[in-house]
Design a protein around this motif. Structure first.
Motif, PDB file in Angstrom:
ATOM      1  N   LEU A  18       0.834  -1.205   0.000  1.00 52.89           N
ATOM      2  CA  LEU A  18       0.000   0.000   0.000  1.00 52.89           C
ATOM      3  C   LEU A  18       0.872   1.260   0.000  1.00 52.89           C
ATOM      4  O   LEU A  18       0.591   2.209  -0.730  1.00 52.89           O
ATOM      5  CB  LEU A  18      -0.948   0.009   1.201  1.00 52.89           C
ATOM      6  N   TYR A  21       2.267   1.617  -3.480  1.00 52.05           N
ATOM      7  CA  TYR A  21       1.184   2.074  -4.368  1.00 52.05           C
ATOM      8  C   TYR A  21       0.998   3.579  -4.219  1.00 52.05           C
ATOM      9  O   TYR A  21       0.874   4.309  -5.196  1.00 52.05           O
ATOM     10  CB  TYR A  21      -0.092   1.299  -4.019  1.00 52.05           C
ATOM     11  N   TRP A  22       0.993   4.052  -2.981  1.00 52.63           N
ATOM     12  CA  TRP A  22       0.813   5.475  -2.684  1.00 52.63           C
ATOM     13  C   TRP A  22       1.924   6.298  -3.331  1.00 52.63           C
ATOM     14  O   TRP A  22       1.679   7.342  -3.916  1.00 52.63           O
ATOM     15  CB  TRP A  22       0.802   5.660  -1.164  1.00 52.63           C
ATOM     16  N   LEU A  27      -0.042   9.491  -5.319  1.00 50.05           N
ATOM     17  CA  LEU A  27      -1.380   9.825  -4.838  1.00 50.05           C
ATOM     18  C   LEU A  27      -1.401  11.181  -4.158  1.00 50.05           C
ATOM     19  O   LEU A  27      -2.400  11.893  -4.229  1.00 50.05           O
ATOM     20  CB  LEU A  27      -1.886   8.750  -3.877  1.00 50.05           C
ATOM     21  N   ARG A  78     -12.273  -2.506   6.968  1.00 49.47           N
ATOM     22  CA  ARG A  78     -11.096  -2.582   6.094  1.00 49.47           C
ATOM     23  C   ARG A  78     -10.383  -3.921   6.252  1.00 49.47           C
ATOM     24  O   ARG A  78      -9.986  -4.533   5.267  1.00 49.47           O
ATOM     25  CB  ARG A  78     -10.137  -1.422   6.373  1.00 49.47           C
ATOM     26  N   ASN A  84     -12.579   0.207   1.619  1.00 49.79           N
ATOM     27  CA  ASN A  84     -11.283   0.843   1.823  1.00 49.79           C
ATOM     28  C   ASN A  84     -11.266   2.186   1.106  1.00 49.79           C
ATOM     29  O   ASN A  84     -12.210   2.528   0.392  1.00 49.79           O
ATOM     30  CB  ASN A  84     -10.119  -0.031   1.367  1.00 49.79           C
ATOM     31  N   TYR A  85     -10.175   2.918   1.329  1.00 51.04           N
ATOM     32  CA  TYR A  85     -10.006   4.269   0.790  1.00 51.04           C
ATOM     33  C   TYR A  85      -8.824   4.267  -0.182  1.00 51.04           C
ATOM     34  O   TYR A  85      -7.678   4.156   0.251  1.00 51.04           O
ATOM     35  CB  TYR A  85      -9.750   5.265   1.928  1.00 51.04           C
ATOM     36  N   PRO A  86      -9.079   4.391  -1.494  1.00 52.35           N
ATOM     37  CA  PRO A  86      -7.999   4.337  -2.480  1.00 52.35           C
ATOM     38  C   PRO A  86      -7.018   5.515  -2.434  1.00 52.35           C
ATOM     39  O   PRO A  86      -5.924   5.417  -2.980  1.00 52.35           O
ATOM     40  CB  PRO A  86      -8.735   4.329  -3.824  1.00 52.35           C
ATOM     41  N   GLY A 144     -14.545   7.930  -6.567  1.00 49.64           N
ATOM     42  CA  GLY A 144     -13.432   7.009  -6.408  1.00 49.64           C
ATOM     43  C   GLY A 144     -12.682   7.177  -5.097  1.00 49.64           C
ATOM     44  O   GLY A 144     -11.566   6.690  -4.952  1.00 49.64           O
ATOM     45  N   LYS A 147     -14.270   2.684  -1.695  1.00 48.62           N
ATOM     46  CA  LYS A 147     -14.646   1.484  -2.431  1.00 48.62           C
ATOM     47  C   LYS A 147     -15.249   0.468  -1.480  1.00 48.62           C
ATOM     48  O   LYS A 147     -14.747   0.275  -0.380  1.00 48.62           O
ATOM     49  CB  LYS A 147     -13.421   0.882  -3.119  1.00 48.62           C
TER      50      LYS A 147
END
Length: 192
Positions: A18, A21-22, A27, A78, A84-86, A144, A147
């Motif tokens: 995660l 990804y961030w 992000l 979660r 969850n929060y993208p 978005g 989710k």
């Protein structure tokens, strides 16, 4: 214990993924990210100006209760893979905007309004929970920013909000009662 250690390691790998990804998708530079920052900072700033300072400890205790209980429910959701929060503000705390600011402050202001205007808390808290569940969350989903997975529906979110505001009110009322009871005991003890 070996199995438990493997589970902990999987959790660490998931968090590392995660975090990556961030960073990989920058992000922190997206419009969605800054909306989540606004959802975090905006309500707290508003609260500074709108909180009734004559009832600040009672309202703050209530808000803290909402924060804690909602944080637990959000963490549960979660962890179970329900939602969850993208676009997390902080990857290790994906729901911080909602858990620590927007939801508690919203309910704090409703609680304050019902106290100051002698209105039915349960009615207005339920209406607020419904608005958050059936209007606000669908907007977050469309943007978005939130989710939902599996068979989770907005009604489940409503039940989550509803249980939090009932529990927070009951806990707050209990401590208010204890405080008033302690004053009564003090007064009874000093007159004898």
């Amino acid at each position: 214990m070996n199995e438990f250690d493997k589970i902990v390691e999987l959790g660490k790998k998931g968090q590392k993924a995660l975090n990556q990804y961030w960073l990989d998708y920058s992000l922190y530079a997206s419009v969605e990210y800054w909306m989540m920052v606004l959802f975090f900072a905006g309500p707290l700033i508003l609260l500074l100006f709108k909180i009734d300072r004559t009832k600040i400890f009672r309202i703050a205790f209530y808000g803290y209760s909402v924060h804690v209980f909602f944080g637990y429910e959000d963490l549960f959701g979660r962890n179970m893979g329900y939602w969850n929060y993208p676009f997390p503000v902080i990857p290790v705390l994906p729901g911080i905007s909602m858990d620590s600011s927007l939801i508690p402050v919203t309910f704090m202001l409703v609680y304050q309004w019902t106290l100051n205007h002698e209105k039915n808390y349960y009615l207005y808290a339920t209406l607020t929970a419904a608005i958050l569940s059936f209007a606000f969350k669908p907007i977050l989903v469309a943007l978005g920013l939130f989710k939902m997975y599996g068979n989770v529906h907005y009604f489940h979110l409503f039940l989550s909000y509803f249980s939090v505001v009932i529990l927070a009110k009951v806990i707050t009322d209990f401590f208010v009662w204890m405080k008033s009871h302690a004053k009564t005991e003090q007064n009874d003890g000093s007159t004898t």
